[in-house]
Write an enzyme that holds these catalytic residues in place. Sequence first.
Site, PDB file in Angstrom:
ATOM      1  N   THR A 380       0.832  -1.191   0.000  1.00  0.00           N
ATOM      2  CA  THR A 380       0.000   0.000   0.000  1.00  0.00           C
ATOM      3  C   THR A 380       0.875   1.253   0.000  1.00  0.00           C
ATOM      4  OG1 THR A 380      -0.297  -0.223   2.339  1.00  0.00           O
ATOM      5  CG2 THR A 380      -1.928  -1.258   0.968  1.00  0.00           C
ATOM      6  N   THR A 398      -4.143   2.328   3.343  1.00  0.00           N
ATOM      7  CA  THR A 398      -4.179   1.151   2.485  1.00  0.00           C
ATOM      8  C   THR A 398      -5.569   0.810   1.955  1.00  0.00           C
ATOM      9  OG1 THR A 398      -3.553  -1.184   2.477  1.00  0.00           O
ATOM     10  CG2 THR A 398      -4.626  -0.409   4.436  1.00  0.00           C
ATOM     11  N   GLU A 400      -5.352  -2.370   1.171  1.00  0.00           N
ATOM     12  CA  GLU A 400      -4.866  -3.729   1.453  1.00  0.00           C
ATOM     13  C   GLU A 400      -4.092  -4.326   0.276  1.00  0.00           C
ATOM     14  OE1 GLU A 400      -4.769  -5.180   4.372  1.00  0.00           O
ATOM     15  OE2 GLU A 400      -4.174  -7.196   3.786  1.00  0.00           O
ATOM     16  N   SER A 441      -3.232  -5.954  11.834  1.00  0.00           N
ATOM     17  CA  SER A 441      -2.480  -5.281  10.779  1.00  0.00           C
ATOM     18  C   SER A 441      -0.984  -5.343  11.108  1.00  0.00           C
ATOM     19  CB  SER A 441      -2.958  -3.825  10.726  1.00  0.00           C
ATOM     20  OG  SER A 441      -2.029  -3.001  10.073  1.00  0.00           O
ATOM     21  N   GLY A 462       3.511  -2.810   2.798  1.00  0.00           N
ATOM     22  CA  GLY A 462       4.043  -4.137   2.478  1.00  0.00           C
ATOM     23  C   GLY A 462       3.587  -5.253   3.383  1.00  0.00           C
TER      24      GLY A 462
HETATM   25  N1  GLU Z   1      -2.157  -5.897   5.272  1.00  0.00           N
HETATM   26  C1  GLU Z   1      -1.472  -4.682   5.527  1.00  0.00           C
HETATM   27  C2  GLU Z   1      -1.512  -4.378   6.988  1.00  0.00           C
HETATM   28  O1  GLU Z   1      -0.710  -4.880   7.666  1.00  0.00           O
HETATM   29  C3  GLU Z   1      -1.898  -3.565   4.683  1.00  0.00           C
HETATM   30  C4  GLU Z   1      -0.890  -2.484   4.711  1.00  0.00           C
HETATM   31  C5  GLU Z   1       0.148  -2.588   3.658  1.00  0.00           C
HETATM   32  O2  GLU Z   1       0.380  -3.628   3.097  1.00  0.00           O
HETATM   33  O3  GLU Z   1       0.760  -1.575   3.384  1.00  0.00           O
HETATM   34  O4  GLU Z   1      -2.306  -3.659   7.491  1.00  0.00           O
END
Ligand code: GLU
Length: 561
Positions: A380, A398, A400, A441, A462
Amino acid sequence: MSRRAKSLTREMQKTSHERETDTGTKGMVVTAHPIASDIGRDILAKGGNAVDAAVAIQFALNVVEPMMTGIGGSGFFMVYQKKEDTVQIFNGHSRAPKAAYANMFVDENKEVIPFKERSTHASAVGIPGILSALDAALKKYGSMPLADLIQPSIDVAEEGVEVNWVLSNALEQHGHRLGEHAKSFFFPEGAALGEGDLLVKEKLANTFRLLQEKGIKAFYEGEIAEAIVAELKEEGGLIELEDLKEYSATVDEPVWGEYRGHKIASAAPPTAGGVTMLQILKILDTFDLSKYDIKSKEKYYLFLEAMRLAFADKVAFSGDPEFAELPTKGLLDEQYIKERLQYINFKRRNDAIDFGNPWKLEDDQKPPVKQPDDMEKSETTHFTVVDQWGNIASCTSTVEHPFGSGIMVSDYGFILNNELTDFDANPGGTNEPGPWKRPVSCKCPTILFKDGKPVLTLGSPGGPTIIASVFQTIVHYLDFGVSIKDAIDEARIFVTTGPLVEWEGEMDQNAKGELQAMGFDFGDEPSSIGNVQAIVIDGENGLLHGAADFSREGKAAGLND
Ligand code: GLU
């Protein structure tokens, strides 16, 4: 693929390096897109503060980085307020709708629904929280009207923006994730928009206008909310009007840690990002890394074992603190870290590494429970601002996965997230889906303080690689005495609880070979890990040094007297 995804000529590298770094005396903005950085700097130049600029940037990124973030997404918005000397997290993380349930990502045979299917289904969409977080921060600390902060993005959306190589790559690699409306938008006449094509966003501009006129509330109630619900209902989604109406960002305390004499504030649960990153740093703080070379196998070895220890705990002990007690104190406890250090042998990859028991160092003791680990990488965006008064806004926001759920609210021109895929698809653990719950997250917008003063702010997108990208940049910067830009650009590696180590193309191949001989299993191909934006605050000389990662078209934009 290396992080430098495009092959750049020497001249292009020089120009991009110039774009990616800047120095300012009165302010600094760093984002992953030049237009967003310029918009942020213009707000600072007009006398706006860090929160004002960050709000304007978030709208701009929706226009220029639509695959990474937008008003249909969520985020953690960290604010350091100089006058009050406070750090707060305006937590706009997605919640599951009230109708969510533990088994929502398994089929009738209790098999987990394949990732591609569950992550592009309407049930993966969480209540978008980023606008509520921006609104709360702006009401508390902003100095400019919301309408003025939205206007530059309306202009860009209407004039159009050239598709850059980042968006074009994303369409090439992830275009298959797009639903019908998004497909017809990004693939007009059946072919993906390419680099240099003009992207005009009339519908999004009109949506922004509605928000300009009526305020952020207009997203959560009224025609936009109705359009979101209708769009999702059509595809089997669970969000109701009531869910949107009741959503409100929370204002949270950060989680605090230490490294090399610095105090570090980062985002607290429901993101595991801050705690895990601080746990890794606490492990590394017991070693003198500076005696090794920045490209040495010893450095990488310590990074890998520290990540394996901390990620094993992350998977076992993370959740939404509104729904489960978490052993945050125990995970960062001195005694607990000492126990974890026994797994570091400097000889071989330690196969015995698993989660520990931080609960025994808490007042309230609980047995540890192993949880499923099916984290998927996402990508993101992170942006950060320091203003002339020394305030900081640092936000990871994000949708996601690239293009989120792929579902576009057609008449309103924005994409909805698939944030609920951060729940464990396999129910039974603290991170199983549930009504009104927030998935775990990894986001960790972060600020480092020395002698009570902020000296560095950074963050990365990421998914789980966020944690790796942030701690490695901090270590490179503090232990090896390199510039913040070099600290970001130094090759990163990543591992969680599985055997496979991900590595960036620029990693020293001898060190990699030596680690393989120690039992570490590296993927065949390199991959790109994270995308860090950072600002160094040099209080002594009154300078701000901004640096953007080279893995996108990032820009540091300083404001000078
Ligand atoms: N799945 C991610 C998180 O830890 C989304 C954020 C990202 O990948 O930058 O919230």
